[in-house]
Design a protein around this motif. Structure first.
Motif, mmCIF file in Angstrom:
data_model
loop_
_atom_site.group_PDB
_atom_site.id
_atom_site.type_symbol
_atom_site.label_atom_id
_atom_site.label_comp_id
_atom_site.label_asym_id
_atom_site.label_seq_id
_atom_site.Cartn_x
_atom_site.Cartn_y
_atom_site.Cartn_z
ATOM 1 N N SER A 90 29.358 -21.606 -81.091
ATOM 2 C CA SER A 90 27.896 -21.604 -80.944
ATOM 3 C C SER A 90 27.428 -20.351 -80.206
ATOM 4 C CB SER A 90 27.429 -22.855 -80.204
ATOM 5 O OG SER A 90 27.978 -22.905 -78.897
ATOM 6 N N ILE A 91 28.221 -19.870 -79.245
ATOM 7 C CA ILE A 91 27.857 -18.658 -78.506
ATOM 8 C C ILE A 91 27.923 -17.442 -79.430
ATOM 9 C CG2 ILE A 91 28.469 -17.172 -76.576
ATOM 10 C CD1 ILE A 91 29.685 -19.667 -75.220
ATOM 11 N N TYR A 92 28.994 -17.351 -80.206
ATOM 12 C CA TYR A 92 29.153 -16.219 -81.130
ATOM 13 C C TYR A 92 28.003 -16.168 -82.132
ATOM 14 C CZ TYR A 92 30.894 -13.779 -85.280
ATOM 15 O OH TYR A 92 31.016 -12.965 -86.378
ATOM 16 N N GLU A 93 27.659 -17.311 -82.728
ATOM 17 C CA GLU A 93 26.585 -17.338 -83.722
ATOM 18 C C GLU A 93 25.249 -16.944 -83.103
ATOM 19 O OE1 GLU A 93 26.753 -21.258 -85.288
ATOM 20 O OE2 GLU A 93 28.676 -20.963 -86.295
ATOM 21 N N ALA A 94 24.974 -17.439 -81.890
ATOM 22 C CA ALA A 94 23.714 -17.096 -81.231
ATOM 23 C C ALA A 94 23.663 -15.611 -80.875
ATOM 24 C CB ALA A 94 23.539 -17.943 -79.968
ATOM 25 N N LEU A 95 24.796 -15.044 -80.459
ATOM 26 C CA LEU A 95 24.835 -13.620 -80.127
ATOM 27 C C LEU A 95 24.647 -12.760 -81.369
ATOM 28 C CD1 LEU A 95 25.234 -11.254 -78.262
ATOM 29 C CD2 LEU A 95 27.696 -11.684 -78.274
ATOM 30 N N VAL A 96 25.231 -13.162 -82.489
ATOM 31 C CA VAL A 96 25.045 -12.414 -83.738
ATOM 32 C C VAL A 96 23.576 -12.416 -84.141
ATOM 33 C CG1 VAL A 96 25.515 -12.441 -86.227
ATOM 34 C CG2 VAL A 96 27.392 -12.707 -84.597
ATOM 35 N N GLN A 97 22.918 -13.557 -83.998
ATOM 36 C CA GLN A 97 21.491 -13.621 -84.329
ATOM 37 C C GLN A 97 20.665 -12.705 -83.429
ATOM 38 O OE1 GLN A 97 20.308 -17.730 -84.264
ATOM 39 N NE2 GLN A 97 21.488 -18.261 -86.085
ATOM 40 N N LEU A 98 20.992 -12.685 -82.131
ATOM 41 C CA LEU A 98 20.287 -11.779 -81.215
ATOM 42 C C LEU A 98 20.531 -10.328 -81.608
ATOM 43 C CD1 LEU A 98 20.927 -13.408 -77.701
ATOM 44 C CD2 LEU A 98 18.726 -13.171 -78.858
ATOM 45 N N GLY A 99 21.769 -10.010 -81.963
ATOM 46 C CA GLY A 99 22.095 -8.638 -82.333
ATOM 47 C C GLY A 99 21.426 -8.199 -83.611
ATOM 48 N N GLN A 100 21.314 -9.103 -84.568
ATOM 49 C CA GLN A 100 20.693 -8.756 -85.846
ATOM 50 C C GLN A 100 19.209 -8.482 -85.706
ATOM 51 O OE1 GLN A 100 21.893 -12.108 -88.254
ATOM 52 N NE2 GLN A 100 23.691 -11.040 -89.058
ATOM 53 N N LYS A 101 18.577 -9.055 -84.678
ATOM 54 C CA LYS A 101 17.149 -8.805 -84.471
ATOM 55 C C LYS A 101 16.898 -7.512 -83.706
ATOM 56 C CE LYS A 101 15.949 -13.666 -84.835
ATOM 57 N NZ LYS A 101 15.483 -14.909 -84.186
ATOM 58 N N GLU A 102 17.937 -6.931 -83.106
ATOM 59 C CA GLU A 102 17.953 -5.558 -82.593
ATOM 60 C C GLU A 102 17.051 -5.294 -81.393
ATOM 61 O OE1 GLU A 102 17.027 -3.100 -85.926
ATOM 62 O OE2 GLU A 102 18.996 -3.330 -86.850
ATOM 63 N N LEU A 103 16.290 -6.247 -80.935
ATOM 64 C CA LEU A 103 15.344 -5.977 -79.857
ATOM 65 C C LEU A 103 16.029 -5.960 -78.488
ATOM 66 C CD1 LEU A 103 12.365 -5.529 -79.120
ATOM 67 C CD2 LEU A 103 12.127 -8.014 -78.907
ATOM 68 N N LEU A 104 16.871 -6.939 -78.229
ATOM 69 C CA LEU A 104 17.477 -7.094 -76.911
ATOM 70 C C LEU A 104 18.913 -6.591 -76.839
ATOM 71 C CD1 LEU A 104 16.235 -10.717 -76.103
ATOM 72 C CD2 LEU A 104 15.205 -8.559 -75.396
ATOM 73 N N VAL A 105 19.576 -6.519 -77.984
ATOM 74 C CA VAL A 105 21.006 -6.210 -78.010
ATOM 75 C C VAL A 105 21.271 -5.035 -78.946
ATOM 76 C CG1 VAL A 105 23.298 -7.110 -78.581
ATOM 77 C CG2 VAL A 105 21.606 -8.619 -77.514
ATOM 78 N N GLU A 106 21.954 -4.020 -78.425
ATOM 79 C CA GLU A 106 22.430 -2.921 -79.262
ATOM 80 C C GLU A 106 23.805 -3.289 -79.814
ATOM 81 O OE1 GLU A 106 22.430 0.900 -77.476
ATOM 82 O OE2 GLU A 106 20.402 0.719 -76.689
ATOM 83 N N THR A 107 24.041 -2.964 -81.069
ATOM 84 C CA THR A 107 25.259 -3.409 -81.734
ATOM 85 C C THR A 107 26.094 -2.233 -82.222
ATOM 86 O OG1 THR A 107 24.138 -3.564 -83.879
ATOM 87 C CG2 THR A 107 24.118 -5.524 -82.476
ATOM 88 N N GLN A 108 27.368 -2.510 -82.416
ATOM 89 C CA GLN A 108 28.285 -1.519 -82.963
ATOM 90 C C GLN A 108 29.320 -2.247 -83.811
ATOM 91 O OE1 GLN A 108 29.343 2.259 -80.751
ATOM 92 N NE2 GLN A 108 31.233 1.118 -80.444
ATOM 93 N N GLY A 109 29.493 -1.804 -85.051
ATOM 94 C CA GLY A 109 30.418 -2.466 -85.959
ATOM 95 C C GLY A 109 29.671 -3.208 -87.053
ATOM 96 N N ASN A 110 30.382 -4.060 -87.766
ATOM 97 C CA ASN A 110 29.809 -4.808 -88.883
ATOM 98 C C ASN A 110 29.174 -6.106 -88.391
ATOM 99 O OD1 ASN A 110 29.167 -6.074 -91.280
ATOM 100 N ND2 ASN A 110 31.283 -6.619 -91.772
ATOM 101 N N TRP A 111 27.856 -6.087 -88.266
ATOM 102 C CA TRP A 111 27.113 -7.260 -87.795
ATOM 103 C C TRP A 111 26.476 -8.029 -88.955
ATOM 104 C CZ3 TRP A 111 25.882 -9.107 -82.699
ATOM 105 C CH2 TRP A 111 26.660 -8.493 -81.708
ATOM 106 N N GLY A 112 26.987 -7.835 -90.154
ATOM 107 C CA GLY A 112 26.463 -8.559 -91.299
ATOM 108 C C GLY A 112 25.183 -7.951 -91.828
ATOM 109 N N ASN A 113 24.589 -8.636 -92.787
ATOM 110 C CA ASN A 113 23.361 -8.165 -93.415
ATOM 111 C C ASN A 113 22.421 -9.357 -93.583
ATOM 112 O OD1 ASN A 113 21.340 -7.247 -95.239
ATOM 113 N ND2 ASN A 113 22.725 -5.676 -96.023
ATOM 114 N N THR A 114 21.303 -9.331 -92.878
ATOM 115 C CA THR A 114 20.363 -10.449 -92.953
ATOM 116 C C THR A 114 19.683 -10.538 -94.309
ATOM 117 O OG1 THR A 114 18.657 -9.033 -91.964
ATOM 118 C CG2 THR A 114 19.911 -10.458 -90.475
ATOM 119 N N LEU A 115 19.673 -9.424 -95.073
ATOM 120 C CA LEU A 115 19.046 -9.446 -96.388
ATOM 121 C C LEU A 115 19.944 -10.125 -97.421
ATOM 122 C CD1 LEU A 115 17.492 -5.867 -96.520
ATOM 123 C CD2 LEU A 115 16.295 -8.026 -96.138
#
Length: 327
Positions: A90-115
């Motif tokens: 549940s923590i991993y899924e919530a963090l991925v969602q935060l990262g995909q929205k890009e506002l609060l979390v900067e990401t590096q690597g393959n974070w999936g594609n929301t489209l």
């Protein structure tokens, strides 16, 4: 008592009024406790910071880890487990969602594609750190109320003193016991303009805005309150008389689910197409090839009528305020 824990001595006659009363009392108190826990601690965001508990604990753990460098997501998940008792998935899924929205979390690597709906890589392969925006507006330990974590070993924030309406910016969705929450996302710049107007005591209008694009009908929006409905349409362009391109998709859908709905409509005889290709990369690009002699205008109308190119969403602004759910 048997080894499996079954005790035949506790078999009772359910016609006994006392037993019935005890069971009723147990059901009422235990189920109410369970429902309250799910509503307050799992599914519904708090109006103070716009965050669910798991999101707040992730951001708190990331602040404790923050040294300006990227951290492995698996490491962030492990640190968050000090505060969140519901497991790493549940923590991993919530963090991925935060990262995909890009506002609060900067990401590096393959974070999936929301489209497309493509999933992110495993937590051991991807990295994250707090954005400068998050560091500037989310934290202030001097005005933070603290409480003990679930095991009493650590302190965690009751709410974070966020200086920006995250609840409106990123939206929220959750299903609890007996109620649900669905708050649509809004445009960052429009939120700032509305906040300035509000502080000045001026009238303002604020409608949802979606990162997937598309068109929105807000005639029945009802200011986001219960009973309101928004209608969202994909953006469909004509390449030529035999080819259509879907370049923006409705919120909540992916190109995979959109293509699935198109194929089902074709199989049902609702639309006449030859094939569908998904060329989505950074932007949505679904190509629809029509059968010879098919009208492109009529096909566009059919796509809106019989596929997920048009969807209706009913917002349900349920939030936690003063430790209770409010609409």
């Amino acid at each position: 008592m048997r080894k499996d824990g079954f005790d035949p001595r506790i078999i009772v006659d359910t016609s006994n009024d006392t037993i019935r009363h005890q069971l009723r009392g147990m059901f009422q108190s235990w189920f109410l406790d369970y429902a309250s826990y799910v509503i307050l601690e799992r599914a519904v965001p708090n109006i103070e910071d716009g965050l669910k508990p798991v999101q707040r604990r992730i951001l708190h753990a990331m602040k404790l880890l923050d040294d300006g460098r990227f951290n492995k997501v698996a490491n962030i998940v492990g640190h968050t487990m000090q505060f969140h008792p519901h497991g790493d998935a549940s923590i991993y899924e919530a963090l991925v969602q935060l990262g995909q929205k890009e506002l609060l979390v900067e990401t590096q690597g393959n974070w999936g594609n929301t489209l497309t709906g493509a999933s992110a890589a495993a937590g051991r392969y991807i990295e994250a750190r707090l954005s400068q925006f998050a560091l500037d507006v989310v934290y202030n330990p001097k005005v933070t109320d603290w409480t003990l974590s679930y095991d009493g070993r650590k302190k965690e924030p009751v709410t974070l003193p966020v200086k920006f309406p995250l609840l409106l910016s990123k939206g929220a969705e959750g299903i609890a016991v007996g109620l649900s929450s669905k708050i649509l996302p809004h445009n960052f710049n429009e939120i700032i303009d509305a906040a300035v107007a509000y502080l000045r005591g001026e009238e303002f209008t604020l409608y949802p805005d979606f990162y997937t694009g598309g068109f929105i009908d807000v005639s029945r929006y009802n200011d986001g309150e219960r009973g309101g409905v928004v209608k969202i349409r994909a953006k469909i362009e004509k390449i030529d008389n035999k080819t259509l391109a879907i370049t923006e998709i409705p919120y909540g859908k992916t190109t995979a689910t959109l293509i699935e709905s198109i194929v089902k409509a074709q199989e049902a005889g609702k639309i006449k197409i030859r094939s569908v290709d998904d060329n989505t990369g950074e932007h949505a690009n679904v190509i629809v090839y029509l059968q010879p002699g098919t009208s492109s205008d009529k096909t566009i109308d059919a796509l809106y009528a019989f596929t997920d190119c048009e969807v209706s969403i009913s917002p349900n602004c349920c939030v936690i305020s003063e430790n209770k759910p409010h609409f």
